[in-house]
Design a protein around this motif. Structure first.
Motif, mmCIF file in Angstrom:
data_model
loop_
_atom_site.group_PDB
_atom_site.id
_atom_site.type_symbol
_atom_site.label_atom_id
_atom_site.label_comp_id
_atom_site.label_asym_id
_atom_site.label_seq_id
_atom_site.Cartn_x
_atom_site.Cartn_y
_atom_site.Cartn_z
ATOM 1 N N ASP A 1 0.814 -1.214 0.000
ATOM 2 C CA ASP A 1 0.000 0.000 0.000
ATOM 3 C C ASP A 1 0.851 1.269 0.000
ATOM 4 N N TYR A 2 2.122 1.157 0.394
ATOM 5 C CA TYR A 2 2.991 2.334 0.489
ATOM 6 C C TYR A 2 4.045 2.382 -0.613
ATOM 7 N N VAL A 3 3.987 1.456 -1.573
ATOM 8 C CA VAL A 3 4.953 1.456 -2.675
ATOM 9 C C VAL A 3 4.523 2.490 -3.715
ATOM 10 N N ASN A 4 5.418 3.426 -4.007
ATOM 11 C CA ASN A 4 5.138 4.432 -5.036
ATOM 12 C C ASN A 4 5.550 3.953 -6.419
ATOM 13 N N VAL A 5 6.800 3.493 -6.540
ATOM 14 C CA VAL A 5 7.356 3.105 -7.838
ATOM 15 C C VAL A 5 8.281 1.904 -7.639
ATOM 16 N N VAL A 6 8.202 0.958 -8.577
ATOM 17 C CA VAL A 6 9.167 -0.139 -8.608
ATOM 18 C C VAL A 6 10.096 0.102 -9.791
ATOM 19 N N LYS A 7 11.362 0.334 -9.499
ATOM 20 C CA LYS A 7 12.353 0.586 -10.537
ATOM 21 C C LYS A 7 13.128 -0.695 -10.846
ATOM 22 N N LYS A 8 14.213 -0.560 -11.552
ATOM 23 C CA LYS A 8 14.970 -1.734 -11.981
ATOM 24 C C LYS A 8 15.470 -2.549 -10.803
ATOM 25 N N ASP A 9 16.067 -1.900 -9.828
ATOM 26 C CA ASP A 9 16.627 -2.642 -8.703
ATOM 27 C C ASP A 9 16.314 -2.023 -7.346
ATOM 28 N N GLU B 1 6.478 5.591 -0.322
ATOM 29 C CA GLU B 1 5.937 6.919 -0.038
ATOM 30 C C GLU B 1 6.890 7.635 0.912
ATOM 31 N N GLY B 2 7.131 8.900 0.649
ATOM 32 C CA GLY B 2 8.102 9.655 1.429
ATOM 33 C C GLY B 2 9.459 9.702 0.769
ATOM 34 N N GLY B 3 9.660 8.868 -0.299
ATOM 35 C CA GLY B 3 10.901 8.940 -1.063
ATOM 36 C C GLY B 3 11.958 7.928 -0.706
ATOM 37 N N ARG B 4 11.815 7.186 0.388
ATOM 38 C CA ARG B 4 12.827 6.203 0.772
ATOM 39 C C ARG B 4 12.903 5.103 -0.282
#
Length: 203
Positions: free
Chosen positions: A163-171, A176-179
């Motif tokens: 629920d708190y995942v903003n973006v899944v990148k390559k690795d 949320e909050g940028g961490r």
């Protein structure tokens, strides 16, 4: 196919909130009750709906945790009701579920929906919420056994709340909050599958 489902369970890669299970399968030495028991163990928060015409299996069904028993002859009427009940149970469990820990000698109850991610360092875990952090002795394996289906491991040292995942990148996973948290190679496939299923359920 039953063998595909069994394989997912054995690889511990299965991800589902609701499973509609037939009871009897052809040409295999197990049935839907056996698979449902395994799902209960792997995904305790998943809701099982049995769909069958085989009434003589009914007593065995109650050895597993399930939310509804639907006869195929009544499927059009009763299956939507069963799914609705399962959804209500899941939503209620998300609202009510708490994690009980001992932090600095005090018993603390943390609503699971407040947990952003969990971090492991040696023998200690730190639960990160938006307001506070709580450290205690435990393992990620034990945490996941008590957590609802929104939590998934992305790395040997991290479990995230989807629920708190903003973006899944390559690795990395950006919360949320940028961490940003790393995605471990051995956890990547299961994590991405769980993340895709999470969004597919919301479309």
């Amino acid at each position: 196919m039953p063998d595909d489902l069994r394989g997912e369970i054995e690889r511990r890669s299965l991800s589902c909130d609701i499973a509609v299970m037939d009871i009897e399968f052809d040409a295999v030495p197990y049935n839907g009750i056996n698979l449902s028991a395994a799902i209960n163990e792997l995904l305790p928060s998943s809701q099982i709906i049995y769909l069958t015409n085989i009434l003589e299996f009914a007593p065995d069904v109650y050895e597993t945790k399930h939310c509804y028993f639907v006869l195929k002859s009544n499927m059009d009427l009763m299956l939507p009701r069963a799914v609705n009940k399962a959804v209500n149970i899941i939503e209620k469990s998300k609202e009510d579920a708490v994690m009980e820990i001992v932090c600095d000698g005090s018993r603390v109850l943390i609503p699971q929906h407040d947990i952003v991610f969990v971090e492991r360092s040696q023998r200690k875990l730190t639960i990160h919420t938006e307001k506070s952090d709580y450290s205690f002795y435990s393992s990620l394996k034990k945490f996941l056994s008590q957590a609802n289906g929104l939590f998934v491991r992305c790395h040997e040292a991290y479990v995230v709340n989807l629920d708190y995942v903003n973006v899944v990148k390559k690795d990395v996973v950006q919360m949320e909050g940028g961490r940003e948290l790393p995605i471990g190679i051995s956890f990547e496939k299961n994590f991405r599958t769980r993340y895709m299923n999470y969004w597919a359920d919301r479309v």
